[in-house]
Design a protein around this motif. Structure first.
Motif, mmCIF file in Angstrom:
data_model
loop_
_atom_site.group_PDB
_atom_site.id
_atom_site.type_symbol
_atom_site.label_atom_id
_atom_site.label_comp_id
_atom_site.label_asym_id
_atom_site.label_seq_id
_atom_site.Cartn_x
_atom_site.Cartn_y
_atom_site.Cartn_z
ATOM 1 N N PHE A 1 0.857 -1.175 0.000
ATOM 2 C CA PHE A 1 0.000 0.000 0.000
ATOM 3 C C PHE A 1 0.898 1.231 0.000
ATOM 4 C CE2 PHE A 1 -2.673 -3.287 2.109
ATOM 5 C CZ PHE A 1 -3.594 -3.427 1.063
ATOM 6 N N ASP A 2 0.873 1.939 -1.127
ATOM 7 C CA ASP A 2 1.813 3.024 -1.366
ATOM 8 C C ASP A 2 1.265 4.359 -0.870
ATOM 9 O OD1 ASP A 2 4.183 4.156 -2.425
ATOM 10 O OD2 ASP A 2 3.121 4.739 -4.259
ATOM 11 N N ASP A 3 2.116 5.097 -0.169
ATOM 12 C CA ASP A 3 1.791 6.451 0.299
ATOM 13 C C ASP A 3 0.649 6.461 1.304
ATOM 14 O OD1 ASP A 3 3.464 8.489 -0.286
ATOM 15 O OD2 ASP A 3 2.555 9.045 -2.182
ATOM 16 N N LEU A 4 0.778 5.631 2.319
ATOM 17 C CA LEU A 4 -0.209 5.635 3.399
ATOM 18 C C LEU A 4 -0.239 7.022 4.042
ATOM 19 C CD1 LEU A 4 -2.109 3.784 5.155
ATOM 20 C CD2 LEU A 4 -0.177 3.586 6.730
ATOM 21 N N GLY A 5 -1.422 7.599 4.130
ATOM 22 C CA GLY A 5 -1.561 8.927 4.704
ATOM 23 C C GLY A 5 -1.976 9.976 3.694
ATOM 24 N N THR A 6 -1.931 9.627 2.390
ATOM 25 C CA THR A 6 -2.330 10.598 1.362
ATOM 26 C C THR A 6 -3.822 10.509 1.061
ATOM 27 O OG1 THR A 6 -1.735 9.025 -0.381
ATOM 28 C CG2 THR A 6 -0.075 10.660 0.231
#
Length: 208
Positions: A130-135
């Motif tokens: 899961f890429d860029d958690l928090g975006t």
């Protein structure tokens, strides 16, 4: 790399191969900086399942990877390159957390099932990064607000315990920010779910 670590892989050759692959994917400007070699060595060791090197680095091969670092540190590029090193049983798909949030607007709660147990009525559980958690943002589906990634990560934790399914994550969030965004249950489970590999917070943005 520590010369005392005994391994049958030539890490310098692997880095050169990754650099060549990176130029194909991202253009001739792509380079793996020497200052990042320690991070890259750890990733190579993990995805090649190099037990001796992982032991020296304190990496648990049964867990996934949480790659943390500032915006522009190269997290997504490196994880994408690692797909080419991962052995058959450890192949994974990369999915942007923002894209998952947009899918939730479209498809609702089935999306949580999709990235945990697989599509409805089908056994499709798989390894994900899961890429860029928090975006992504908390989104509403027919008026109901849902922290989509928190629910997915809690489900992935259950699959890790029951089926040893791997979950990888990239993020620029700190541990406290993860707790603020997703709750202490998620933060606690991530410790068991993933090995933390972190860039220095002072690293320069490579996109500049």
């Amino acid at each position: 790399m520590n010369e005392d670590i005994k391994t049958h892989y030539n890490y310098q050759e692997v880095i050169q191969w990754l650099q060549t692959k990176g130029k194909v994917l991202y253009g001739n400007h792509f380079t793996i900086h020497e200052t990042d070699y320690t991070i890259v060595y750890k990733l190579i060791a993990y995805f090649l399942q190099d037990e001796a090197t992982c032991f020296q680095y304190g990496i648990n091969l049964n867990k996934g990877i949480l790659l943390s670092g500032p915006i522009g540190s190269g997290k997504t590029s490196l994880v994408t390159l690692m797909k080419y090193l991962a052995k058959t049983d450890h192949k994974f798909a990369i999915k942007s957390c923002r894209d998952i949030s947009f899918e939730f607007i479209q498809d609702g709660y089935e999306v949580i099932h999709r990235y945990s147990k697989g599509k409805l009525y089908q056994a499709e559980s798989r390894n994900y990064c899961f890429d860029d958690l928090g975006t992504e943002n908390n989104l509403k589906y027919f008026g109901n607000e849902c922290n989509v990634m928190a629910e997915i990560l809690l489900s992935r934790y259950d699959l890790f315990i029951s089926k040893k399914l791997k979950t990888h994550i990239t993020t620029n969030l700190s541990a406290s920010e993860i707790e603020n965004n997703y709750g202490n249950r998620v933060r606690s489970r991530l410790r068991e779910l993933c090995n933390l590999i972190a860039f220095d917070n002072n690293i320069k943005d490579k996109r500049k």
